[in-house]
Design a protein around this motif. Structure first.
Motif, PDB file in Angstrom:
ATOM      1  N   GLU A   1       0.839  -1.213   0.000  1.00  0.00           N
ATOM      2  CA  GLU A   1       0.000   0.000   0.000  1.00  0.00           C
ATOM      3  C   GLU A   1       0.867   1.253   0.000  1.00  0.00           C
ATOM      4  OE1 GLU A   1      -3.583   0.487   0.060  1.00  0.00           O
ATOM      5  OE2 GLU A   1      -2.595   2.386  -0.460  1.00  0.00           O
ATOM      6  N   GLU A   2       0.679   2.078  -1.018  1.00  0.00           N
ATOM      7  CA  GLU A   2       1.539   3.259  -1.058  1.00  0.00           C
ATOM      8  C   GLU A   2       0.973   4.432  -0.271  1.00  0.00           C
ATOM      9  OE1 GLU A   2       0.460   3.962  -5.513  1.00  0.00           O
ATOM     10  OE2 GLU A   2      -0.538   2.558  -4.122  1.00  0.00           O
ATOM     11  N   ASP A   3      -0.348   4.481  -0.111  1.00  0.00           N
ATOM     12  CA  ASP A   3      -0.962   5.633   0.580  1.00  0.00           C
ATOM     13  C   ASP A   3      -1.056   5.362   2.085  1.00  0.00           C
ATOM     14  OD1 ASP A   3      -2.631   7.541   1.687  1.00  0.00           O
ATOM     15  OD2 ASP A   3      -3.888   7.687  -0.110  1.00  0.00           O
ATOM     16  N   PRO A   4      -0.321   6.135   2.890  1.00  0.00           N
ATOM     17  CA  PRO A   4      -0.319   5.855   4.334  1.00  0.00           C
ATOM     18  C   PRO A   4      -1.698   6.007   4.965  1.00  0.00           C
ATOM     19  CG  PRO A   4       1.090   7.758   3.823  1.00  0.00           C
ATOM     20  CD  PRO A   4       0.582   7.252   2.532  1.00  0.00           C
ATOM     21  N   LEU A   5      -2.551   6.843   4.392  1.00  0.00           N
ATOM     22  CA  LEU A   5      -3.894   7.006   4.940  1.00  0.00           C
ATOM     23  C   LEU A   5      -4.673   5.692   4.820  1.00  0.00           C
ATOM     24  CD1 LEU A   5      -5.966  10.176   4.623  1.00  0.00           C
ATOM     25  CD2 LEU A   5      -7.112   8.025   4.186  1.00  0.00           C
ATOM     26  N   HIS A   6      -4.607   5.071   3.660  1.00  0.00           N
ATOM     27  CA  HIS A   6      -5.328   3.802   3.509  1.00  0.00           C
ATOM     28  C   HIS A   6      -4.655   2.683   4.297  1.00  0.00           C
ATOM     29  CE1 HIS A   6      -8.453   5.057   0.752  1.00  0.00           C
ATOM     30  NE2 HIS A   6      -7.554   5.839   0.150  1.00  0.00           N
ATOM     31  N   PHE A   7      -3.352   2.762   4.398  1.00  0.00           N
ATOM     32  CA  PHE A   7      -2.635   1.802   5.241  1.00  0.00           C
ATOM     33  C   PHE A   7      -3.201   1.836   6.664  1.00  0.00           C
ATOM     34  CE2 PHE A   7       0.649   0.679   8.255  1.00  0.00           C
ATOM     35  CZ  PHE A   7       1.266  -0.442   7.701  1.00  0.00           C
ATOM     36  N   MET A   8      -3.308   3.040   7.194  1.00  0.00           N
ATOM     37  CA  MET A   8      -3.801   3.162   8.566  1.00  0.00           C
ATOM     38  C   MET A   8      -5.268   2.811   8.677  1.00  0.00           C
ATOM     39  SD  MET A   8      -1.862   6.574   9.790  1.00  0.00           S
ATOM     40  CE  MET A   8      -2.632   6.584  11.397  1.00  0.00           C
ATOM     41  N   LEU A   9      -6.070   3.229   7.700  1.00  0.00           N
ATOM     42  CA  LEU A   9      -7.493   2.880   7.736  1.00  0.00           C
ATOM     43  C   LEU A   9      -7.654   1.366   7.798  1.00  0.00           C
ATOM     44  CD1 LEU A   9      -9.547   5.242   5.381  1.00  0.00           C
ATOM     45  CD2 LEU A   9     -10.037   4.634   7.746  1.00  0.00           C
ATOM     46  N   ASN A  10      -6.847   0.665   7.008  1.00  0.00           N
ATOM     47  CA  ASN A  10      -6.932  -0.794   7.028  1.00  0.00           C
ATOM     48  C   ASN A  10      -6.618  -1.349   8.413  1.00  0.00           C
ATOM     49  OD1 ASN A  10      -7.604  -0.799   4.356  1.00  0.00           O
ATOM     50  ND2 ASN A  10      -5.516  -1.235   3.609  1.00  0.00           N
TER      51      ASN A  10
ATOM     52  N   ARG B   1     -10.082   0.095  -4.000  1.00  0.00           N
ATOM     53  CA  ARG B   1      -8.907  -0.597  -4.528  1.00  0.00           C
ATOM     54  C   ARG B   1      -8.071  -1.196  -3.402  1.00  0.00           C
ATOM     55  NH1 ARG B   1      -5.080   2.886  -6.059  1.00  0.00           N
ATOM     56  NH2 ARG B   1      -6.763   4.200  -6.924  1.00  0.00           N
ATOM     57  N   SER B   2      -7.867  -0.366  -2.363  1.00  0.00           N
ATOM     58  CA  SER B   2      -7.036  -0.811  -1.249  1.00  0.00           C
ATOM     59  C   SER B   2      -7.653  -1.992  -0.515  1.00  0.00           C
ATOM     60  CB  SER B   2      -6.808   0.354  -0.278  1.00  0.00           C
ATOM     61  OG  SER B   2      -5.981  -0.041   0.795  1.00  0.00           O
TER      62      SER B   2
ATOM     63  N   VAL C   1      -9.952  -4.161  -1.653  1.00  0.00           N
ATOM     64  CA  VAL C   1     -10.002  -5.350  -2.507  1.00  0.00           C
ATOM     65  C   VAL C   1      -8.637  -6.030  -2.547  1.00  0.00           C
ATOM     66  CG1 VAL C   1     -10.200  -6.139  -4.895  1.00  0.00           C
ATOM     67  CG2 VAL C   1     -11.929  -4.585  -3.951  1.00  0.00           C
ATOM     68  N   ARG C   2      -7.603  -5.237  -2.714  1.00  0.00           N
ATOM     69  CA  ARG C   2      -6.254  -5.816  -2.790  1.00  0.00           C
ATOM     70  C   ARG C   2      -5.893  -6.533  -1.488  1.00  0.00           C
ATOM     71  NH1 ARG C   2      -1.502  -1.914  -4.606  1.00  0.00           N
ATOM     72  NH2 ARG C   2      -2.329  -0.765  -2.808  1.00  0.00           N
ATOM     73  N   LEU C   3      -6.185  -5.830  -0.370  1.00  0.00           N
ATOM     74  CA  LEU C   3      -5.857  -6.442   0.923  1.00  0.00           C
ATOM     75  C   LEU C   3      -6.606  -7.750   1.122  1.00  0.00           C
ATOM     76  CD1 LEU C   3      -4.777  -6.630   3.782  1.00  0.00           C
ATOM     77  CD2 LEU C   3      -6.414  -4.886   4.491  1.00  0.00           C
ATOM     78  N   LEU C   4      -7.895  -7.754   0.801  1.00  0.00           N
ATOM     79  CA  LEU C   4      -8.684  -8.961   1.029  1.00  0.00           C
ATOM     80  C   LEU C   4      -8.215 -10.108   0.132  1.00  0.00           C
ATOM     81  CD1 LEU C   4     -12.317  -7.552   1.450  1.00  0.00           C
ATOM     82  CD2 LEU C   4     -10.872  -8.611   3.199  1.00  0.00           C
ATOM     83  N   LYS C   5      -8.036  -9.802  -1.136  1.00  0.00           N
ATOM     84  CA  LYS C   5      -7.642 -10.865  -2.070  1.00  0.00           C
ATOM     85  C   LYS C   5      -6.279 -11.430  -1.721  1.00  0.00           C
ATOM     86  CE  LYS C   5      -8.406 -10.690  -6.464  1.00  0.00           C
ATOM     87  NZ  LYS C   5      -8.451 -10.168  -7.859  1.00  0.00           N
ATOM     88  N   LYS C   6      -5.343 -10.534  -1.493  1.00  0.00           N
ATOM     89  CA  LYS C   6      -3.988 -11.005  -1.190  1.00  0.00           C
ATOM     90  C   LYS C   6      -3.938 -11.668   0.178  1.00  0.00           C
ATOM     91  CE  LYS C   6       0.790  -9.324  -1.772  1.00  0.00           C
ATOM     92  NZ  LYS C   6       1.358  -9.603  -0.465  1.00  0.00           N
ATOM     93  N   GLY C   7      -4.732 -11.151   1.106  1.00  0.00           N
ATOM     94  CA  GLY C   7      -4.594 -11.629   2.484  1.00  0.00           C
ATOM     95  C   GLY C   7      -5.463 -12.809   2.838  1.00  0.00           C
ATOM     96  N   MET C   8      -6.557 -13.009   2.128  1.00  0.00           N
ATOM     97  CA  MET C   8      -7.446 -14.075   2.566  1.00  0.00           C
ATOM     98  C   MET C   8      -7.558 -15.238   1.596  1.00  0.00           C
ATOM     99  SD  MET C   8     -10.453 -12.023   4.551  1.00  0.00           S
ATOM    100  CE  MET C   8     -10.824 -13.325   5.731  1.00  0.00           C
ATOM    101  N   LEU C   9      -7.246 -14.992   0.329  1.00  0.00           N
ATOM    102  CA  LEU C   9      -7.288 -16.115  -0.617  1.00  0.00           C
ATOM    103  C   LEU C   9      -6.045 -16.975  -0.398  1.00  0.00           C
ATOM    104  CD1 LEU C   9      -8.468 -14.418  -3.940  1.00  0.00           C
ATOM    105  CD2 LEU C   9      -9.783 -15.921  -2.410  1.00  0.00           C
ATOM    106  N   LYS C  10      -6.241 -18.265  -0.596  1.00  0.00           N
ATOM    107  CA  LYS C  10      -5.064 -19.127  -0.451  1.00  0.00           C
ATOM    108  C   LYS C  10      -4.294 -19.185  -1.750  1.00  0.00           C
ATOM    109  CE  LYS C  10      -4.927 -22.482   3.228  1.00  0.00           C
ATOM    110  NZ  LYS C  10      -5.638 -23.724   3.680  1.00  0.00           N
TER     111      LYS C  10
END
Lengths: 205, 205, 205, 205
Positions: free
Chosen positions: C149-158, D193-194, D196-205
Motif C-alpha cells: 500500500e503506497e498511501d499511508p492514509l489507507h494503510f492506517m485505515l486498514n 482498490r485498497s 479489494v487488494r488487501l482482502l484478495k492477497k490476504g485471505m485467498l489461499k
DNA sequence: TATGAATGAGAGTTCATTCAT
DNA sequence: TATGAATGAACTCTCATTCAT
C-alpha cells in the motif's frame, strides 16, 4: 385568568405583576405561570425565555405610557396647558397601573442600554407620540419667552421626575417624615395639585 | 481589594457595587466575594447571610445620605437658603456615590417595609439629622408665609424627586429626547441650576 | 467511589462509563453524579457543564489510546513487526477499556470537528506518539518495497478498521451469522490471530 | 418535503437524517417534524412514539443494506469474485446513503439487543439475502482450501470492518495523519482498490 | 389527515449556604 | 481568620407526548 383570554395575554399580564413586584431576577417563572393559570412550559412556548418575556412586558409597559402621552401632546399646546394637564394624566395613569413605574425604574437601573433600545423601538412603531416634535415644541416655547428653562432635556427631567417619583419615593418620604399620607384618591389629588402648582409657578415666565 | 482594608470592609464595598448594579436577587454572593478578593465563606463568616449583608449595605448607604443631610439642616435655616443649597449638595453627593440612589430605589420597590424599618433605625442612631425637627421647620416656614406648599410631605417629595430622579431618569430622558447630555460635571452643574431655579421660583412665596 | 479518590477523578470515571453506554445526549448528569458518589452540583463545580465534562472524558480516552500507541512505534520498527504487534496491543487495550471505542465512535459520528480538534490537542501535549513520524515511516516502508500500500492514509485505515471494529461490529456480525462467539479471552485471541494473518499476508510484499 | 411525497415518507426520511446526525437521544422530534415539513403531532399519528419511528428508520436502513447484499450473493459465487465485488458495492452504497452507517453504528453501541432483534426480523421478511446460506458458502470455501480463514465470523468481521469503518473512521484517520483525503469519488475509488487488494492477497489461499 | 395549544416529567444548571480543615 | 469542597433546594428550560378542533 379568564379562559377566554388567550394564554399569551394571561402570561404577559402575570409577568408584568411579578416583574414589577420582584424585578427581573427576583421574579419566578413558575410563579408567573401559576398566576397566569397555565403550565410553565407555555411561557417558553410563547416567549422562548424569561428574558424575552421580560422584554415583551417592558415593551408593553412603555407602549402604554407613550400611547397615553400621545393624547396630551398636540399641535396647539401651550406650556401652561401642558403643565396643567400632564401631571394629572400621568400620575393618574401610573396610579391605575402601579406595575408600570416599578418595571420602568427597575429596568432603568438594571440595564439602561436595553431600556433605550426598547424605547427607540416603541417610538418607531408608535406614531401617536413623536418625541422630536415635542422637543421642538419645548424649544419654541422658550424662544417665544414662554418658559424659563431653555434646555428641553432638563425641562423634561423636571416634569417627569415630579410625576413618576411620586410613586417610587412615597414610602421613602413617609419613612422620613413619619407621616402616613392618605391612601389612594386623596393622596393623588394632593400630589397633582402640588406638582401642577410648582411647575406653573416655577417654569412659566 | 487592598490588603490593608479588612476583608469585612472589602466585602461591604463589593456588596454595595454588586447590589447597586443588579439588585438584591440579581446580585451573586460569589461575585461579591470575588470582587472583595476573598472566599465566599468569609462573607457568611462576617455577615451570616446574603440578606444580612444586604441590610448592612443599605444601612450604610442610608447612613451616609443622612449624615450628609445633617450638615444642611440647622436651626436658623431659611427656605431660600435650603433650596439653594440642598439640590447641589445632594446631587453632587449622589454623583460621587452612584451606587446609593440605585440601592435606594431598588429597595424602595422591592420591599418598602424593610426600607422604612431600616430608615427608622438609622434615625434612632444618627443624631445629626432629625426628621421631626426638619418637618417642624417646614411647617413653620409655611406658617410664616415663606413657602406656598403647606403639606411638608409634598414639599419633601418635590425636593427629593427633582434631585434623586436626575440620576435614575437620565437614561430615560435621553432615550426619549435622543439628546445625549454632557457627561459628568457639566451635566450636574446644569441640573443643579435648573432644579434650584425651579424650586426657588416655584415654591417660595 | 472510594473516599480516597478525589471527587473529580470519580466524576471523570463515572462520566466515561455513562457516556460510553448512552452517548452524549443519552447520558444523564444525575446518573453520573450518583455513580461518582457525589452531588450533581459537584460535577458543575469541577467541569462547569456536561459538554465540558464530556470533552474531558474524550480527551482522557484519546490520551490513553495514544500513550499506548507510543509504546509500539519506535525508530527501528519493521512493518512485519508492526503488523504482528499492533493488533494485539490495540485490541487487548480496547478490551480492557471497553468504554473507549464506544466514546470514540459516538463522537466520531456526532461531532467530527470536535473530535479532530481534541485529537490535535492530544498530539500537541503527548510526545510519546508522533503521527508525522509514524507516517514518514510508513512511506519509507513503501519506498523500500516492503509494503504494497503506497498511501499511508489507507494503510492506517486498514489497520485501524480491523482492530477497532472488532468491538463495535461484533454484535452486528453475531446477529447476521447467528453465531455467538466465545466470550472474552478466546474471542480476542482468535480475533487477533485473524487480523494479524490478514495484515501480514495482505499488506507485506 | 415535496408535497407529492406522503407525510409518512417525509417523516421517515427526515428521521433517518436526524437520527444519523445525532443518535437516538440527541434527535429531536420537533426537528424531525420541521424537516419533514409537518406538524409534530403527525409524527405521533403515524408512528405513535419516537422509539417506534426510530425502529422503523433502523429497519428501513437494514432492509436496504441487505437488499443490496442479496444481489452479490448467489449460488455459484467464488471467494475471489466476492472479494472483488463486495467492497465496491458496499462502499458505494454507503457513500450514496451516508446516514446508514451512522445509524447502524449508533445503534450497535446504544442497544445491541435491539439491533439483533431488528436484524433477525429483517432476515425473516427479506428472502433476498439468507445469512445461513452465505455462512455455509464461506465454510465450504474453506473446506475446499480456497480461503485461509476457517471461522466465518472472523471472515465476515474482516470484510465488513474494512468496508464500513471507511466511513466512520475517516475523520479519525485524517485527524491522526493530518492528511485531507480527496473528497468523494476519488477517495472511494482509492478505498475500494485498497480493500479489494488487501482482502484478495490476504485471505485467498 | 392536519394543527396549534397544552402538559408533566425531568433535564441541565445555579446558588446560598455549610463543613472540614 | 481563611479556604476548597460539598450540598440540597430551587431555578430556567426542554422534550416527548396528548388534546381539542
Amino acid at each position: 385568568m379568564a379562559k377566554t383570554a388567550s394564554s399569551k395575554e394571561a402570561i404577559l399580564a402575570a409577568g408584568r405583576r411579578e416583574f414589577a413586584a420582584r424585578g427581573f431576577s427576583g421574579a419566578r417563572v413558575e410563579a408567573i405561570a401559576r398566576a397566569a393559570g397555565c403550565n410553565k412550559a407555555m411561557l417558553f412556548y410563547y416567549f422562548s425565555s424569561k428574558e424575552k418575556l421580560y422584554r415583551a412586558v417592558l415593551a408593553g409597559a412603555l407602549g402604554e405610557i407613550f400611547a397615553e402621552l400621545g393624547g396630551v401632546v398636540h399641535a396647539r399646546l401651550t406650556p401652561e396647558r401642558f403643565m396643567e394637564r400632564f401631571p394629572g394624566i400621568y400620575i393618574r395613569f401610573l396610579a391605575r397601573n402601579p406595575d408600570l413605574p416599578r418595571i420602568l425604574v427597575f429596568d432603568l437601573i438594571r440595564d439602561p442600554e436595553n431600556f433605550s433600545r426598547t424605547m427607540a423601538g416603541i417610538f418607531r412603531e408608535n406614531s401617536e407620540f413623536n418625541p422630536q416634535r415635542f422637543l421642538g415644541m419645548v424649544r419654541s416655547w422658550h424662544d417665544q419667552g414662554l418658559i424659563a428653562e431653555e434646555d428641553p432635556l432638563h425641562f423634561m427631567l423636571n416634569v417627569i421626575s415630579l410625576s413618576i417619583f411620586s410613586f417610587v419615593g412615597r414610602p421613602m418620604v413617609e419613612a422620613i417624615s413619619g407621616l402616613r399620607s392618605e391612601d389612594g384618591e386623596a393622596f393623588y389629588r394632593a400630589r397633582i395639585r402640588s406638582v401642577v402648582r410648582l411647575l406653573k409657578k416655577g417654569m412659566l415666565k
